[in-house]
Write an enzyme that holds these catalytic residues in place. Structure first.
Site, mmCIF file in Angstrom:
data_model
loop_
_atom_site.group_PDB
_atom_site.id
_atom_site.type_symbol
_atom_site.label_atom_id
_atom_site.label_comp_id
_atom_site.label_asym_id
_atom_site.label_seq_id
_atom_site.Cartn_x
_atom_site.Cartn_y
_atom_site.Cartn_z
ATOM 1 C CG ASP A 158 -2.274 -1.110 0.793
ATOM 2 O OD1 ASP A 158 -2.777 -0.551 0.144
ATOM 3 O OD2 ASP A 158 -2.423 -1.917 1.825
ATOM 4 C CE1 TYR A 180 3.194 -9.539 6.879
ATOM 5 C CE2 TYR A 180 1.443 -8.946 8.509
ATOM 6 C CZ TYR A 180 2.300 -8.526 7.414
ATOM 7 O OH TYR A 180 2.225 -7.610 6.849
#
Length: 548
Positions: free
Chosen positions: A150, A494
């Site tokens: 992004d 993660y």
């Protein structure tokens, strides 16, 4: 200035003097104004005594200067923390894992070393941003496409070594998974290359990952075994055509057959990144405010800790005449092929879901070069176009509960399975109600984030306040409880900010945390002075481990 733990002022100042001789007076930073730029702008302990702030920063220009800086640090036992562009907002920014570290700022190492659009790869230095690489490619007319995350100001290398993710095609959107060969400065100052890059004059540095022998690249991701100074990446050939189509389903439990159908198409290689949305989810409303608009009634539903019930959201969706879930399917390839795959999705894969609807969203022929055409693209990252639109989330519109001054992402990995994602809804909404979490958009409208091929992320932001310290303390406590709760259900982060990395590493606890203990053994051999990013990834050198 916070000196590094265990380092005297005399040794620290001697190291700074030698750093200046290597990189130049102007590229060693110690002033408050300069060091402010290396703080985590979204820190949950902003302004607190335990905020993780650096003591100084040094900006080398090439790998030889990095080697020299590392050797000086070893001589004086100065802990270092390397950054590429330092734009890791939501996951720690430029801040180190231990206060007092010296930042090794690699922004000056910004060369695009090679791009090949016949064999489809690139080799870059850490200071190259996605914007830089995109400009390099398009100015030279190369027919390759990047996978981008992004925020376009990030570094392909930096994003990859923190297991960052993007939006296009299966393995390409796993940025470390698509890397191929690297150059690393080790804690003793030696330079090592991995895979085929270890062959002098290698012609397949960025094409063959493994070369011969043990594969060690993974040791340099989310860790502290070296400073990566060059990295190769596989790239996608520019497609002939792009098509996006949306599949919309009306009921909450339609998420199960929707995911099954998407998995089938993705695993067949027919689609790229599937982008799930819910018109009632605050995060979706923030990402696409021109499409998903909050109403007073919906704001009331979302204002409760954990949101409202499935039945209440279902009734609202039916009243508004919109779907409960949708998924954007992205198709890349020859025009005839992408339209054939879209027809297959409509007529075969999803047709059995009662009330399913389909809408073609966009289609473009490549190359896409007209600035006005690019401006109109709805989801630019799906076409490999870096941008900064993600920071519309930072605008803190009415869609978000209790806006703040930044956020830390909570992002556990969950199975790519509808039943399990619904179970995650139950777990996290129950926790939000019991813990009275009102500042994060947690509800049964949270969507699967599918950047990682073959698993999902259950993503939501925990907001930061620079003025309300009590709220921040509660957010830190909530975040730590959520880490443990996720682990109890077989899920774990993660990626996470430095203040939570020890807690996350502890959840990988099989056989008395043998994974972490193995990493510590490696650390103590490779970095006996403990100078390389102490605590990164939860890995502490013997020098700083408790009781040693």
């Amino acid at each position: 200035m916070k000196l590094p733990k265990g380092v005297s002022a005399a040794d620290f100042n001697a190291a700074l003097k030698e750093f200046r001789l290597i990189v130049g007076e102007n590229w060693v930073f110690t002033g408050d104004e300069d060091m402010h730029l290396y703080r985590d702008a979204y820190s949950l302990v902003w302004g607190e005594p335990d905020e993780l702030v650096a003591s100084a920063a040094v900006a080398p220009e090439n790998v030889e200067q990095v080697q020299a800086v590392v050797r000086i640090a070893g001589k004086y036992r100065i802990p270092l923390f390397a950054i590429s562009t330092g734009k890791n907002l939501g996951y720690g920014g430029s801040a180190p894992n231990m206060a007092g570290n010296v930042i090794v700022d690699l922004k000056r190492m910004n060369k695009v070393i090679e791009v090949d659009d016949k064999r489809n790869f690139c080799i870059v230095e850490p200071g190259v941003s996605y914007f830089d690489l995109y400009k390099h490619i398009h100015e030279r007319g190369f027919k390759v496409m990047m996978d981008v995350p992004d925020p376009g100001w990030g570094s392909p290398l930096g994003n990859a070594v923190d297991h960052g993710l993007g939006y296009t095609w299966m393995n390409y959107r796993d940025h470390f998974g698509s890397h191929c060969g690297m150059e690393v400065v080790l804690p003793d100052g030696e330079v090592m290359r991995t895979g085929m890059a270890a062959i002098p004059g290698s012609k397949t540095w960025a094409e063959n990952k493994y070369g011969y022998g043990a594969y060690v690249d993974g040791l340099f991701a989310q860790s502290n075994f070296g400073i990566v100074t060059k990295m190769g990446f596989w790239m996608q050939p520019q497609p002939d055509h792009f098509l996006s189509g949306q599949v919309k389903v009306p009921k909450y439990h339609d998420l199960i057959p929707l995911i099954n159908g998407v998995n089938k198409m993705e695993d067949q290689g027919l689609i790229g990144h599937p982008r799930y949305s819910c018109p009632m989810d605050p995060l979706c409303m923030q990402m696409e405010p021109e499409i998903y608009k909050p109403t007073p009634e919906l704001m009331a539903l979302n204002s409760r800790p954990g949101g409202s019930t499935v039945e209440e959201y279902q009734a609202y969706a039916e009243k508004q005449g919109h779907e409960f879930w949708n998924v954007m399917l992205n198709f890349y390839g020859p025009k005839e092929t992408v339209y054939a795959n879209w027809e297959y999705a409509k007529k075969t894969v999803f047709a059995a879901i009662p009330g399913v609807r389909f809408e073609e969203i966009e289609n473009y022929a490549f190359p896409l070069e007209n600035p006005e055409a690019i401006k109109k693209v709805r989801h630019k990252v799906a076409l490999g176009i870096p941008n900064m639109s993600i920071f519309s989330i930072g605008a803190r519109s009415a869609a978000m509960p209790e806006p703040g001054d930044g956020h830390a992402w909570f992002s556990p990995i969950v199975p790519r399975n509808g039943e399990e994602f619904i179970h995650a809804h139950k777990v996290f909404t129950k926790a939000a109600r019991e813990m009275n979490i009102t500042s994060a958009p947690i509800s049964v409208t949270n969507v699967p984030m599918s950047w990682q091929y073959r698993t999902y992320l259950y993503l939501f932001p925990v907001f930061v306040s620079r003025s309300d310290k009590e709220r921040n303390r509660k957010s830190v406590d909530d975040f730590n409880k959520l880490i443990k709760l996720a682990a109890e259900n077989g899920w774990s982060e993660y990626r996470t900010a430095p203040i939570f990395q020890d807690a996350v590493a502890a959840t990988y606890s099989f056989n008395n945390n043998i994974l972490l203990r193995f990493q510590e053994r490696l650390k103590d051999v490779i970095d006996p002075h403990g100078i390389m990013a102490p605590g990164r990834g939860g890995i502490w050198p013997k020098r700083y481990r408790e009781g040693s």
